[in-house]
Design a protein around this motif. Structure first.
Motif, PDB file in Angstrom:
ATOM      1  N   GLY A 145      14.406  -7.874   6.077  1.00 49.05           N
ATOM      2  CA  GLY A 145      14.966  -8.289   7.354  1.00 49.05           C
ATOM      3  C   GLY A 145      14.449  -7.516   8.544  1.00 49.05           C
ATOM      4  O   GLY A 145      14.892  -7.737   9.675  1.00 49.05           O
ATOM      5  N   MET A 146      13.463  -6.629   8.335  1.00 46.60           N
ATOM      6  CA  MET A 146      12.921  -5.848   9.446  1.00 46.60           C
ATOM      7  C   MET A 146      11.400  -5.857   9.414  1.00 46.60           C
ATOM      8  O   MET A 146      10.787  -6.077   8.374  1.00 46.60           O
ATOM      9  N   ALA A 147      10.801  -5.648  10.582  1.00 47.76           N
ATOM     10  CA  ALA A 147       9.347  -5.487  10.675  1.00 47.76           C
ATOM     11  C   ALA A 147       9.045  -4.007  10.467  1.00 47.76           C
ATOM     12  O   ALA A 147       9.063  -3.215  11.396  1.00 47.76           O
ATOM     13  N   ALA A 148       8.807  -3.641   9.230  1.00 44.25           N
ATOM     14  CA  ALA A 148       8.658  -2.229   8.866  1.00 44.25           C
ATOM     15  C   ALA A 148       7.373  -1.648   9.455  1.00 44.25           C
ATOM     16  O   ALA A 148       6.366  -2.342   9.651  1.00 44.25           O
ATOM     17  N   GLU A 149       7.418  -0.348   9.705  1.00 37.67           N
ATOM     18  CA  GLU A 149       6.278   0.353  10.284  1.00 37.67           C
ATOM     19  C   GLU A 149       5.192   0.572   9.235  1.00 37.67           C
ATOM     20  O   GLU A 149       5.463   1.007   8.120  1.00 37.67           O
ATOM     21  N   LEU A 150       3.946   0.280   9.622  1.00 40.36           N
ATOM     22  CA  LEU A 150       2.798   0.506   8.738  1.00 40.36           C
ATOM     23  C   LEU A 150       2.141   1.856   9.011  1.00 40.36           C
ATOM     24  O   LEU A 150       1.580   2.480   8.101  1.00 40.36           O
ATOM     25  N   GLN A 203       6.465 -13.570  10.685  1.00 36.86           N
ATOM     26  CA  GLN A 203       5.722 -13.272   9.445  1.00 36.86           C
ATOM     27  C   GLN A 203       5.596 -11.772   9.190  1.00 36.86           C
ATOM     28  O   GLN A 203       5.057 -11.364   8.166  1.00 36.86           O
ATOM     29  N   GLY A 204       6.075 -10.958  10.107  1.00 38.47           N
ATOM     30  CA  GLY A 204       6.082  -9.522   9.904  1.00 38.47           C
ATOM     31  C   GLY A 204       7.379  -9.014   9.322  1.00 38.47           C
ATOM     32  O   GLY A 204       7.505  -7.823   9.027  1.00 38.47           O
ATOM     33  N   ILE A 205       8.353  -9.893   9.150  1.00 43.45           N
ATOM     34  CA  ILE A 205       9.664  -9.503   8.642  1.00 43.45           C
ATOM     35  C   ILE A 205       9.635  -9.452   7.114  1.00 43.45           C
ATOM     36  O   ILE A 205       9.272 -10.417   6.445  1.00 43.45           O
ATOM     37  N   VAL A 206      10.019  -8.322   6.540  1.00 36.26           N
ATOM     38  CA  VAL A 206      10.023  -8.146   5.090  1.00 36.26           C
ATOM     39  C   VAL A 206      11.045  -9.076   4.442  1.00 36.26           C
ATOM     40  O   VAL A 206      12.195  -9.181   4.899  1.00 36.26           O
ATOM     41  N   GLN A 207      10.606  -9.736   3.378  1.00 38.89           N
ATOM     42  CA  GLN A 207      11.456 -10.686   2.650  1.00 38.89           C
ATOM     43  C   GLN A 207      12.022 -10.059   1.378  1.00 38.89           C
ATOM     44  O   GLN A 207      11.427  -9.164   0.803  1.00 38.89           O
ATOM     45  N   ILE A 223     -13.179   3.912  13.751  1.00 38.07           N
ATOM     46  CA  ILE A 223     -13.039   3.955  12.301  1.00 38.07           C
ATOM     47  C   ILE A 223     -12.001   2.923  11.896  1.00 38.07           C
ATOM     48  O   ILE A 223     -11.002   2.714  12.597  1.00 38.07           O
ATOM     49  N   SER A 224     -12.259   2.249  10.782  1.00 38.79           N
ATOM     50  CA  SER A 224     -11.290   1.318  10.197  1.00 38.79           C
ATOM     51  C   SER A 224     -10.971   1.791   8.789  1.00 38.79           C
ATOM     52  O   SER A 224     -11.855   2.240   8.057  1.00 38.79           O
ATOM     53  N   PHE A 225      -9.704   1.696   8.417  1.00 38.83           N
ATOM     54  CA  PHE A 225      -9.311   2.072   7.062  1.00 38.83           C
ATOM     55  C   PHE A 225      -8.226   1.112   6.584  1.00 38.83           C
ATOM     56  O   PHE A 225      -7.448   0.575   7.371  1.00 38.83           O
ATOM     57  N   GLN A 226      -8.227   0.891   5.284  1.00 43.21           N
ATOM     58  CA  GLN A 226      -7.276  -0.060   4.701  1.00 43.21           C
ATOM     59  C   GLN A 226      -6.055   0.669   4.151  1.00 43.21           C
ATOM     60  O   GLN A 226      -6.176   1.731   3.525  1.00 43.21           O
ATOM     61  N   VAL A 227      -4.880   0.095   4.393  1.00 40.68           N
ATOM     62  CA  VAL A 227      -3.641   0.643   3.852  1.00 40.68           C
ATOM     63  C   VAL A 227      -2.947  -0.420   3.016  1.00 40.68           C
ATOM     64  O   VAL A 227      -3.136  -1.626   3.227  1.00 40.68           O
ATOM     65  N   MET A 228      -2.161   0.038   2.057  1.00 41.14           N
ATOM     66  CA  MET A 228      -1.387  -0.870   1.204  1.00 41.14           C
ATOM     67  C   MET A 228       0.101  -0.603   1.409  1.00 41.14           C
ATOM     68  O   MET A 228       0.566   0.534   1.262  1.00 41.14           O
ATOM     69  N   PHE A 229       0.820  -1.643   1.769  1.00 40.15           N
ATOM     70  CA  PHE A 229       2.243  -1.550   2.070  1.00 40.15           C
ATOM     71  C   PHE A 229       3.049  -2.170   0.936  1.00 40.15           C
ATOM     72  O   PHE A 229       2.835  -3.325   0.574  1.00 40.15           O
ATOM     73  N   THR A 230       3.972  -1.392   0.365  1.00 44.99           N
ATOM     74  CA  THR A 230       4.865  -1.888  -0.677  1.00 44.99           C
ATOM     75  C   THR A 230       6.296  -1.703  -0.183  1.00 44.99           C
ATOM     76  O   THR A 230       6.902  -0.638  -0.370  1.00 44.99           O
ATOM     77  N   PRO A 231       6.846  -2.705   0.488  1.00 43.77           N
ATOM     78  CA  PRO A 231       8.181  -2.544   1.087  1.00 43.77           C
ATOM     79  C   PRO A 231       9.270  -2.385   0.029  1.00 43.77           C
ATOM     80  O   PRO A 231       9.153  -2.883  -1.096  1.00 43.77           O
ATOM     81  N   THR A 232      10.327  -1.698   0.413  1.00 46.43           N
ATOM     82  CA  THR A 232      11.490  -1.532  -0.454  1.00 46.43           C
ATOM     83  C   THR A 232      12.538  -2.581  -0.106  1.00 46.43           C
ATOM     84  O   THR A 232      12.467  -3.229   0.951  1.00 46.43           O
TER      85      THR A 232
END
Length: 213
Positions: free
Chosen positions: A166-171, A209-213, A152-161
């Motif tokens: 400066g971190m690779a946040a968990e999805l 490119q995974g580090i939140v800006q 199964i594949s599902f799409q998620v939307m990430f809105t970092p705070t």
């Protein structure tokens, strides 16, 4: 050695361990047989071997299923979508009541896109516990190993705070697959690691490119 000199009606105990191969090959309902001889006594032990159950959890930005969008690297306060894929594999014995579970962080939401669409009725999200559950059901021996795996594949939307800069946040948290082995009657559990925004399975996204800006 003491067991060789037991009196009539006496009792003794022996323990032994056997290391199995990581992959037993194409075998159904495996068992280990062992004969033990003590003087005139002989005993044969038969131990059933549990199935090997596997869940593979992968995350992608570049994806042909949904077509994701948003900034890469992700920016605080902005939306970036990702695709999470689950594949289940079962090796040796038939297994029932197979479920896959994982927890979404607060900054991650489901968009509602699921593929294949026929799996949507087996997929649920608890908004209080943040837990995702995929009801796979029954899996036969070798399913996903000798043929195409349930997936199964599902799409998620990430809105970092801002606090995630400066971190690779968990999805998505680590995925756990469970089921009841019909050969051994044991409960089987397997785990795959969490997925962060650096997406180790997507070659188009670098670690930076995974580090939140």
């Amino acid at each position: 050695q003491e067991l060789q000199f037991l009196n009539v009606g006496g009792e003794g105990r022996v323990e032994f361990w056997i290391k199995l191969k990581d992959d037993l090959g194409a075998v159904n309902n495996p068992a280990i047989q062992n004969k033990v001889y003590l003087s005139q006594a002989k005993e044969e032990f038969i131990n059933k071997v549990n199935t090997k159950l596997v869940i593979e959890q992968k995350g992608y930005f570049q994806d042909e299923v949904f077509g994701n969008s948003g900034p890469i690297p992700p920016n605080a306060g902005e939306n970036t979508t990702y695709t999470i894929n689950w594949q289940a594999k079962n090796y040796y014995n038939d297994i029932r009541n197979v479920k896959v579970k994982a927890v979404l962080p607060r900054e991650v939401k489901l968009t509602g896109k699921i593929f294949p669409e026929g799996e949507a009725g087996k997929f649920a999200f608890d908004s209080l516990s943040r837990e995702l559950v995929w009801e796979v059901g029954e899996m036969s021996a070798g399913q996903g190993v000798q043929n195409s795996p349930p997936n199964i594949s599902f799409q998620v939307m990430f809105t970092p705070t801002a606090s995630q800069r400066g971190m690779a946040a968990e999805l998505i948290g680590r995925a756990a697959i469970t089921g009841g082995d019909q050969w051994t009657k044991d409960s089987i559990v397997a785990i795959d690691s969490a997925i962060a925004a650096d997406l180790p399975d997507d070659n188009s996204v670098s670690e930076q490119q995974g580090i939140v800006q």
